[in-house]
Design an enzyme around this catalytic site. Structure first.
Site, PDB file in Angstrom:
ATOM      1  N   ARG A   8      64.779  29.037  34.554  1.00 15.43           N
ATOM      2  CA  ARG A   8      65.485  29.826  33.555  1.00 15.43           C
ATOM      3  C   ARG A   8      64.737  31.117  33.207  1.00 15.43           C
ATOM      4  NH1 ARG A   8      66.102  27.694  27.607  1.00 15.43           N
ATOM      5  NH2 ARG A   8      65.555  25.751  28.655  1.00 15.43           N
ATOM      6  N   PHE A  18      31.716  57.557  39.012  1.00 21.81           N
ATOM      7  CA  PHE A  18      31.585  56.413  39.913  1.00 21.81           C
ATOM      8  C   PHE A  18      31.813  55.077  39.212  1.00 21.81           C
ATOM      9  CE2 PHE A  18      27.313  57.858  38.496  1.00 21.81           C
ATOM     10  CZ  PHE A  18      27.088  56.877  37.547  1.00 21.81           C
ATOM     11  N   GLU A  45      20.992  51.765  34.666  1.00 23.27           N
ATOM     12  CA  GLU A  45      22.389  51.376  34.852  1.00 23.27           C
ATOM     13  C   GLU A  45      22.636  50.128  34.004  1.00 23.27           C
ATOM     14  OE1 GLU A  45      22.641  51.179  39.119  1.00 23.27           O
ATOM     15  OE2 GLU A  45      21.859  53.225  39.277  1.00 23.27           O
ATOM     16  N   TYR A  57      19.544  65.986  39.814  1.00 24.14           N
ATOM     17  CA  TYR A  57      19.627  64.560  40.143  1.00 24.14           C
ATOM     18  C   TYR A  57      20.281  64.308  41.497  1.00 24.14           C
ATOM     19  CZ  TYR A  57      20.946  59.721  40.402  1.00 24.14           C
ATOM     20  OH  TYR A  57      21.105  58.438  40.859  1.00 24.14           O
ATOM     21  N   HIS A  71      19.902  51.168  50.717  1.00 24.74           N
ATOM     22  CA  HIS A  71      21.008  50.617  49.936  1.00 24.74           C
ATOM     23  C   HIS A  71      21.923  49.708  50.754  1.00 24.74           C
ATOM     24  CE1 HIS A  71      19.557  53.362  46.971  1.00 24.74           C
ATOM     25  NE2 HIS A  71      20.584  53.215  46.167  1.00 24.74           N
ATOM     26  N   TYR A  98      62.147  25.891  32.398  1.00 27.41           N
ATOM     27  CA  TYR A  98      61.679  27.270  32.274  1.00 27.41           C
ATOM     28  C   TYR A  98      61.342  27.917  33.614  1.00 27.41           C
ATOM     29  CZ  TYR A  98      61.110  26.778  27.172  1.00 27.41           C
ATOM     30  OH  TYR A  98      61.312  26.599  25.822  1.00 27.41           O
ATOM     31  N   ASN A 105      27.868  57.047  46.575  1.00 29.03           N
ATOM     32  CA  ASN A 105      28.535  57.037  45.272  1.00 29.03           C
ATOM     33  C   ASN A 105      30.043  57.104  45.489  1.00 29.03           C
ATOM     34  OD1 ASN A 105      26.613  58.751  42.673  1.00 29.03           O
ATOM     35  ND2 ASN A 105      26.477  56.693  43.471  1.00 29.03           N
TER      36      ASN A 105
END
Length: 502
Positions: free
Chosen positions: A283, A329, A413, A56, A86, A280, A198
């Site tokens: 405090r 990844f 994915e 792969y 990409h 608050y 990646n």
């Protein structure tokens, strides 16, 4: 060399990164890193010569195209196509300070020798870092799983002479930068494009940058809260260590002690009080600020692990003669930590805005809106509006990104972390916190003037003196936008030694 940081297998901490960046250290590969990178590359080349089986991302397509076998003569083109295809980022540009960290983290991850890249490729990334060449990267495009693909593609384009970079405050074409420095474009070998794309370095760089600032602004939140307590004529009992040792959360104990230290020697805190309790937002400073500190510490642990990890895919284990495709990844650990961090920072802003509100309310002997002649003067009425608006926005930004997932790549994915979205919005929360604290600082410093002639502690008085050199006391209405901007700049410029933050 004293001005050099050597990339090695030594643990890289967030504090070390801060030291490298703030001292402008140059990067260089250690001999160990060079050997690891070269041995891994040689192993991969030999594996490809002897083995025709599909592996792969090395001789196959990517994502849902993983079953498409690619011939050996096209492997270099495959990797170049990957980077170009990409590079689909959009939106705002990533700040150059974060790109600098991103480069460092990518170099670190590739240096371990599990990614199969050429030594030349890593050294070129180091050249970019050392020459302050920042690839133009965009904030939108990563799903935070399968790595930060789009942002890292834009990081990698200049290696090929593609895309744009920032250099010497000018945006330039990457091919022109390569020509300027006499560099040839990198010819990517098998697996290299995937190794570059990646990884979780986009999310990690944002996280490191935010965490560096978070530690500082957590400390400043304690200090400004203490100044507000003085301005409000608050009580010191809620900070007594006896209370906190019977509920011993680390952050709570640290916060209470810090406030006590800030107030040491103060005449204001020691004067007799007419009221029995404080609201608050005063405090419970130890409990609220402390919880945020503990969340910041958790995020630091997650990111320390991540920045010392290999997060590309597949991973090459030459000693066991295996190339394994997995999921390092996937940004889920970072997405959860970034969401938690955003909530923690948002809460520091939320309680700060409430203290600002109390200071302008015309109680405890303070004039309404902290100004003489209220009515004729509006004083600090509207800065509180601004703080409230920003605090509200932070609550919206604190909605977790990590609970979302959208199927991509034809179902290959099918679960993603959305950690990149968590990262970019966490930065916005951090920047908003700076603005809210700056507004509280304006109000707290104004309120304390109505306690004169009593003095606060020596430390607080010194801090206020420095602040007053930038932002004068408000005696009548003026354009407070400029005061807010100067207050933000003052807090950002305030330098703290690392030991102070521990």
């Amino acid at each position: 060399m004293e001005n050099t940081h050597y990339i090695s297998s030594d643990v890289l901490s967030i504090e070390k990164i801060q030291h490298i960046i703030s001292n402008n250290l140059i990067l260089s590969l250690s001999e160990e890193a060079k050997i690891n990178i070269e041995k891994c590359r040689v192993y991969l080349d030999q594996k490809m010569q002897l083995n025709d089986a599909p592996i792969y991302g090395i001789n196959t397509g990517f994502g849902s195209l993983c079953n498409v076998k690619i011939s050996n003569e096209n492997l270099s083109q495959l990797q170049e196509n990957l980077v170009k295809s990409h590079a689909c980022g959009t939106g705002e540009e990533v700040p150059q300070e974060i790109v600098k960290i991103l480069l460092l983290l990518k170099i670190q991850s590739l240096s371990y020798g599990y990614s199969g890249v050429q030594l030349l490729t890593v050294e070129r990334l180091i050249d970019f870092y050392n020459q302050d060449i920042s690839p133009v990267i965009y904030t939108q495009g990563s799903l935070g799983a399968s790595g930060d693909l789009a942002p890292l593609a834009h990081l990698s384009l200049p290696l090929l002479g593609e895309g744009e970079v920032w250099h010497q405050s000018q945006k330039k074409q990457a091919k022109d930068i390569l020509h300027e420095f006499g560099w040839e474009p990198i010819v990517l070998q098998s697996k290299e494009g995937l190794a570059l794309l990646n990884g979780t370095q986009f999310m990690s760089a944002y996280g490191v940058y935010i965490l560096i600032k978070s530690s500082k602004f957590s400390w400043l939140a304690d200090l400004i809260g203490a100044i507000s307590l003085e301005g409000f004529d608050g009580r010191k009992e809620p900070f007594n260590e006896l209370i906190h040792y019977i509920r011993p959360h680390k952050g709570q104990i640290v916060t209470a002690k810090r406030v006590v230290d800030f107030l040491e020697g103060s005449q204001i805190i020691e004067q007799q009080k007419e009221h029995v309790q404080d609201p608050y937002s005063f405090r419970c400073i130890p409990q609220v600020h402390g919880a945020s500190k503990d969340a910041i510490d958790y995020a630091k642990r997650v990111f320390k692990t991540e920045i010392n990890s290999v997060t590309d895919n597949p991973n090459i284990f030459r000693e066991s003669d295996q190339i394994i495709s997995g999921g390092n990844f996937h940004g889920q650990p970072l997405a959860l930590a970034l969401d938690f961090l955003a909530i923690a920072l948002s809460e520091l802003g939320s309680i700060s805005e409430r203290r600002t509100y109390q200071l302008i309310s015309g109680t405890r002997g303070l004039p309404a809106f902290l100004i003489d002649n209220p009515g004729l003067n509006s004083g600090f009425m509207i800065p509180q509006y601004t703080a409230a608006s920003i605090a509200s926005q932070n609550k919206q930004l604190a909605t977790p990104a990590s609970v979302d997932s959208i199927v991509s790549s034809n179902g290959q994915e099918d679960h993603v972390s959305m950690g990149a979205n968590a990262a970019t919005k966490c930065l916005r929360v951090m920047e908003n916190l700076e603005r809210i604290l700056a507004i509280e600082m304006m109000n707290a410093s104004q309120a304390i003037e109505f306690r004169r002639p009593l003095q606060s502690s020596e430390f607080i008085e010194m801090f206020l003196k420095s602040y007053r050199e930038e932002v004068p006391l408000v005696k009548e209405d003026r354009i407070l936008h400029y005061d807010i901007q100067k207050s933000i700049a003052f807090l950002n410029s305030f330098m703290l030694d690392d030991s102070v933050l521990e």
